[in-house]
Design a protein around this motif. Structure first.
Motif, mmCIF file in Angstrom:
data_model
loop_
_atom_site.group_PDB
_atom_site.id
_atom_site.type_symbol
_atom_site.label_atom_id
_atom_site.label_comp_id
_atom_site.label_asym_id
_atom_site.label_seq_id
_atom_site.Cartn_x
_atom_site.Cartn_y
_atom_site.Cartn_z
ATOM 1 N N UNK A 46 -27.924 28.304 -35.342
ATOM 2 C CA UNK A 46 -26.597 27.688 -35.269
ATOM 3 C C UNK A 46 -26.062 27.705 -33.844
ATOM 4 N N UNK A 47 -26.275 28.813 -33.119
ATOM 5 C CA UNK A 47 -25.820 28.901 -31.730
ATOM 6 C C UNK A 47 -26.495 27.834 -30.867
ATOM 7 N N UNK A 48 -27.805 27.635 -31.081
ATOM 8 C CA UNK A 48 -28.534 26.641 -30.295
ATOM 9 C C UNK A 48 -28.011 25.233 -30.567
ATOM 10 N N UNK A 49 -27.705 24.924 -31.816
ATOM 11 C CA UNK A 49 -27.167 23.601 -32.144
ATOM 12 C C UNK A 49 -25.799 23.393 -31.502
ATOM 13 N N UNK A 50 -24.957 24.423 -31.518
ATOM 14 C CA UNK A 50 -23.640 24.314 -30.885
ATOM 15 C C UNK A 50 -23.780 24.100 -29.382
ATOM 16 N N UNK A 63 -25.627 14.908 -36.621
ATOM 17 C CA UNK A 63 -27.017 15.264 -36.909
ATOM 18 C C UNK A 63 -27.400 14.723 -38.277
ATOM 19 N N UNK A 64 -28.485 13.945 -38.312
ATOM 20 C CA UNK A 64 -28.927 13.342 -39.565
ATOM 21 C C UNK A 64 -30.134 14.018 -40.188
ATOM 22 N N UNK A 65 -30.884 14.788 -39.395
ATOM 23 C CA UNK A 65 -32.095 15.421 -39.908
ATOM 24 C C UNK A 65 -32.449 16.592 -39.006
ATOM 25 N N UNK A 66 -32.817 17.727 -39.625
ATOM 26 C CA UNK A 66 -33.271 18.905 -38.888
ATOM 27 C C UNK A 66 -34.663 19.271 -39.378
ATOM 28 N N UNK A 67 -35.613 19.329 -38.455
ATOM 29 C CA UNK A 67 -36.983 19.755 -38.741
ATOM 30 C C UNK A 67 -37.177 21.112 -38.078
ATOM 31 N N UNK A 68 -37.550 22.112 -38.854
ATOM 32 C CA UNK A 68 -37.425 23.499 -38.409
ATOM 33 C C UNK A 68 -38.747 24.254 -38.542
ATOM 34 N N UNK A 223 -33.705 33.918 -46.058
ATOM 35 C CA UNK A 223 -33.546 33.179 -44.809
ATOM 36 C C UNK A 223 -32.960 31.794 -45.059
ATOM 37 N N UNK A 224 -33.466 31.110 -46.059
ATOM 38 C CA UNK A 224 -32.954 29.773 -46.378
ATOM 39 C C UNK A 224 -31.473 29.847 -46.753
ATOM 40 N N UNK A 225 -31.104 30.863 -47.512
ATOM 41 C CA UNK A 225 -29.697 31.047 -47.868
ATOM 42 C C UNK A 225 -28.843 31.241 -46.623
ATOM 43 N N UNK A 226 -29.345 32.061 -45.678
ATOM 44 C CA UNK A 226 -28.604 32.303 -44.441
ATOM 45 C C UNK A 226 -28.486 31.033 -43.608
ATOM 46 N N UNK A 227 -29.578 30.251 -43.526
ATOM 47 C CA UNK A 227 -29.548 28.996 -42.758
ATOM 48 C C UNK A 227 -28.528 28.036 -43.357
ATOM 49 N N UNK A 228 -28.553 27.894 -44.662
ATOM 50 C CA UNK A 228 -27.606 26.978 -45.306
ATOM 51 C C UNK A 228 -26.168 27.390 -45.024
ATOM 52 N N UNK A 229 -25.884 28.682 -45.087
ATOM 53 C CA UNK A 229 -24.516 29.143 -44.843
ATOM 54 C C UNK A 229 -24.117 28.939 -43.388
ATOM 55 N N UNK A 230 -25.003 29.308 -42.448
ATOM 56 C CA UNK A 230 -24.681 29.146 -41.031
ATOM 57 C C UNK A 230 -24.425 27.679 -40.687
ATOM 58 N N UNK A 231 -25.263 26.795 -41.192
ATOM 59 C CA UNK A 231 -25.101 25.377 -40.877
ATOM 60 C C UNK A 231 -23.862 24.803 -41.545
ATOM 61 N N UNK A 232 -23.607 25.224 -42.769
ATOM 62 C CA UNK A 232 -22.414 24.748 -43.465
ATOM 63 C C UNK A 232 -21.145 25.192 -42.744
ATOM 64 N N UNK A 233 -21.135 26.458 -42.305
ATOM 65 C CA UNK A 233 -19.959 26.968 -41.585
ATOM 66 C C UNK A 233 -19.744 26.213 -40.278
ATOM 67 N N UNK A 234 -20.846 25.735 -39.672
ATOM 68 C CA UNK A 234 -20.749 25.003 -38.401
ATOM 69 C C UNK A 234 -20.419 23.525 -38.606
ATOM 70 N N UNK A 235 -20.439 23.072 -39.851
ATOM 71 C CA UNK A 235 -20.144 21.674 -40.128
ATOM 72 C C UNK A 235 -21.350 20.760 -40.116
ATOM 73 N N UNK A 236 -22.554 21.338 -40.219
ATOM 74 C CA UNK A 236 -23.783 20.541 -40.267
ATOM 75 C C UNK A 236 -24.111 20.226 -41.714
#
Length: 684
Positions: A46-50, A63-68, A223-236
């Protein structure tokens, strides 16, 4: 796919999180590096995206698509940070994991190495019932005995259970019944069945893969749960796909069910990018090497093609899933140099990682690393590292070298530092030799393609040890794996084992297998909402001569299964056999062991051409003292962005980029291409 304009590729490594992003309306691409946060990698993402949004002027909602790509699964296995698990197998086969294969790595050793077993004997349970090799029910499941097994698993308190029964690839009915009973008793448990994870022959590898998958499910779920929450909180709100070991993308939900497919997630992106660049430069034979902070990954691209294997290994554990063939050693910029008990100089595999990192990072590191040595020898500039945003502590690095190396070895600074570089370069060259010699290939027939943040100052010296005379540096080598991930497509691998002679009598069975695999692949792409015109289905066959214990993966021709199909398969198999083993046997029967299907859903990068490199107006260059070719010299320093297409730089020289540095020794010259990629060649 979303219509938003930004596509982002992320590669989270042990030291840095790399981003490559593309504006799909303008075609402009950007790269960025941000420190990895090992305590919570999702926070680092999330920090890197910001940071990228702020620097390159877009909103996170664009952002329309994230490949991770991620090393979460790999690190969990390497550190054994896995939840407790249980194994339910066919009664009498509880010890398969410990029996393993009779394969001696050291034929002169008096005893074999200790086997790594993830599940202790007390948590391995035998289920009553038996499926035969043809899929027939030899002995039905005993309901009362099965209930006892389920109770013992429930009472063990494990978080994950693997179910791997004999011949389940031929008939999964018993595995399905056991899973249903177990989940009825333990509804929150992570359960993996071998007929879904690895539906193929070879009991040991299938069991080990299923066990590893089951124990990784809770890790990746968290990890997936954490990613979803971090991105959602950031507005992604963009969909996120994880990259598999085969280089293809998979949805987050699918990754949670099959996390064993993520073990080479990040490195596989680099191989994809290397293959693509090799083709564009018309250099079909390339060794791609990725040197990051903790590891050195080697992949061979021969004839323009990367190699995909059906089985690999991670830290002594067999993994039977399709993956890009790669050889990895513990040697990177963060690898620690030390003097062992016998007084010998060693480098790695221990790494300083992201925390505390090399001594020069000023984060508490005490032991000299490869990055510290490159700084001491002038190959890195302490004021321009990471574009000048990360000042390096040269005095601290020198002090660590003096205390840890110079005093114990009774050497001066130059000899101690250059000795460390000689050791690490020899290790890097040896790993390349291993990858090529195993295929009967000569390093002198290949170009070396160097990428990763730490590779640019080592690549040409490693090439010289191997007799390689051409080295390719991608335009953005430090984020090259992320660049490859940017080109990833959705990919599903399916397989079906049935041992059949490659003969006319098998045509009906082969046709049925192909039809079944195509139907299953189509259903998966339907679930991914991939349009029909963006789908590719490819069949391969694992073939062997009768009596062999190994197979070669052979491309199947398109169309229905006919006599011509059999002839083409045999011809292709024998050509492969000759190339790999220098002989074939036209009189010996060939048999099919496993048919495979790759179902690909294109995500929209095909046909995109690389942007032309335009030099910046800043042509300022300087010099600095650099230890190169065995001595100190005042070496010209060039900024990569200032070089014009076609421009040639003679060594010795330093080429600086925002996130990495390239060293061009004497007797080598570097040429800038129109796309910003660079080619170095040894001069006669």
């Amino acid at each position: 796919m979303s219509q938003n304009r930004i596509t982002v590729a992320v590669d989270i490594g042990g030291t840095f999180t790399d981003l490559e992003l593309r504006d799909d309306t303008t075609g402009l691409a950007h790269s960025l590096k941000s420190p990895t946060t090992p305590d919570d990698p999702a926070r680092g993402l999330a920090d890197a995206l910001l940071l990228a949004a702020e620097r390159f002027g877009f909103a996170l909602s664009d952002i329309g698509l994230i490949l991770h790509g991620t090393t979460i699964a790999t690190n969990a296995v390497l550190t054994r940070d896995l939840p407790d698990g249980a194994l339910i197998t066919t009664e009498g086969f509880e010890d398969v994991l410990e029996i393993g294969r009779h394969a001696r790595r050291d034929i002169y050793a008096l005893r074999g190495p200790d086997r790594s077993v993830l599940i202790p004997r007390r948590r391995r349970f035998g289920a009553p019932g038996r499926i035969g090799a043809a899929g027939e029910v030899v002995r039905p499941l005993d309901a009362a005995a099965l209930d006892s097994v389920i109770s013992r698993v429930a009472d063990s308190g494990v978080e994950a259970t693997a179910i791997c029964l004999l011949n389940a690839f031929a008939n999964p009915a018993h595995e399905i019944a056991i899973r249903k009973a177990l989940l009825a008793r333990c509804p929150g448990m992570a359960v993996s069945c071998s007929h879904e994870v690895s539906p193929e022959i070879r009991e040991f590898e299938r069991t080990a893969t299923t066990v590893l998958n089951a124990q990784l499910v809770p890790v990746i779920h968290r990890y997936v749960t954490a990613v979803r929450k971090r991105l959602s909180d950031a507005g992604v709100t963009a969909p996120v796909y994880l990259i598999q070991s085969n280089g293809g993308a998979i949805s987050l939900d699918a990754a949670v069910q099959a996390p064993v497919k993520l073990l080479l997630s990040g490195p596989s992106g680099g191989v994809l990018a290397a293959q693509k660049l090799a083709r564009s430069l018309n250099t079909p034979d390339v060794v791609g090497v990725d040197m990051g902070g903790t590891s050195y990954d080697v992949a061979v691209i021969s004839g323009g093609q990367r190699t995909v294997v059906t089985q690999g290994e991670i830290d002594g554990l067999p993994v039977r899933v399709p993956m890009v063939e790669m050889h990895t050693i513990g040697a990177g910029g963060g690898s620690i140099a030390f003097v062992d008990a016998s007084g010998r100089l060693q480098v790695g595999p221990r790494s300083a990682g992201a925390v505390p990192g090399p001594v020069c990072y000023g984060r508490g590191g005490q032991e000299p690393t490869v990055t510290d040595i490159n700084l001491i020898l002038g190959r890195l500039d302490p004021s321009t590292f990471l574009g000048g945003r990360f000042a390096l502590d040269l005095d601290g690095a020198r002090a660590a070298l003096r205390d840890r190396m110079e005093v114990p070895l009774n050497l001066d600074t130059d000899h101690a530092a250059s000795g460390i570089l000689s050791v690490v370069n020899a290790k890097l060259a040896a790993s390349i030799k291993f990858s090529l010699f195993a295929k009967g290939l000569d390093p002198r027939d290949f170009a070396l393609m160097s990428f990763g943040g730490a590779g640019g100052v080592h690549a040409i010296e490693v090439a010289e040890e191997l007799g390689i005379t051409e080295v390719i540096f991608p335009r953005d080598p430090s984020t090259f794996s992320a660049h490859g991930i940017l080109s990833s497509d959705i990919q599903h691998d399916l397989s079906r084992t049935e041992i059949l002679p490659l003969a006319s009598a098998s045509l009906a069975a082969l046709a049925a297998m192909a039809e079944d695999l195509r139907a299953r692949g189509t259903a998966l792409l339907d679930a991914d909402a991939i349009a029909p015109e963006r789908r590719v289905l490819r069949l391969t066959a694992d073939l062997r001569y009768r009596g062999q214990a190994f197979e070669l993966m052979t491309d199947m021709p398109d169309g229905p299964c006919t006599e011509q199909t059999l002839a083409t398969l045999r011809e292709r198999f024998e050509e492969q056999h000759r190339q790999r083993f220098s002989f074939d046997d036209p009189d010996e029967a060939v048999e099919l062991v496993t048919m495979r299907l790759v179902a690909i859903g294109r995500l929209g990068d095909e046909g995109r051409t690389a942007a032309r490199h335009s030099p910046s107006e800043d042509r300022a260059t300087g010099t600095r003292p650099v230890h190169v070719n065995g001595a100190w010299a005042e070496v010209p320093v060039h900024r990569q962005l200032s070089l014009a297409p076609g421009e040639v730089i003679d060594g010795p020289a330093i080429i600086e980029q925002e996130y990495t540095t390239l060293l061009i020794p004497g007797h080598w010259s570097l040429t800038m291409t129109e796309t910003g990629d660079m080619t170095a060649r040894k001069q006669p």
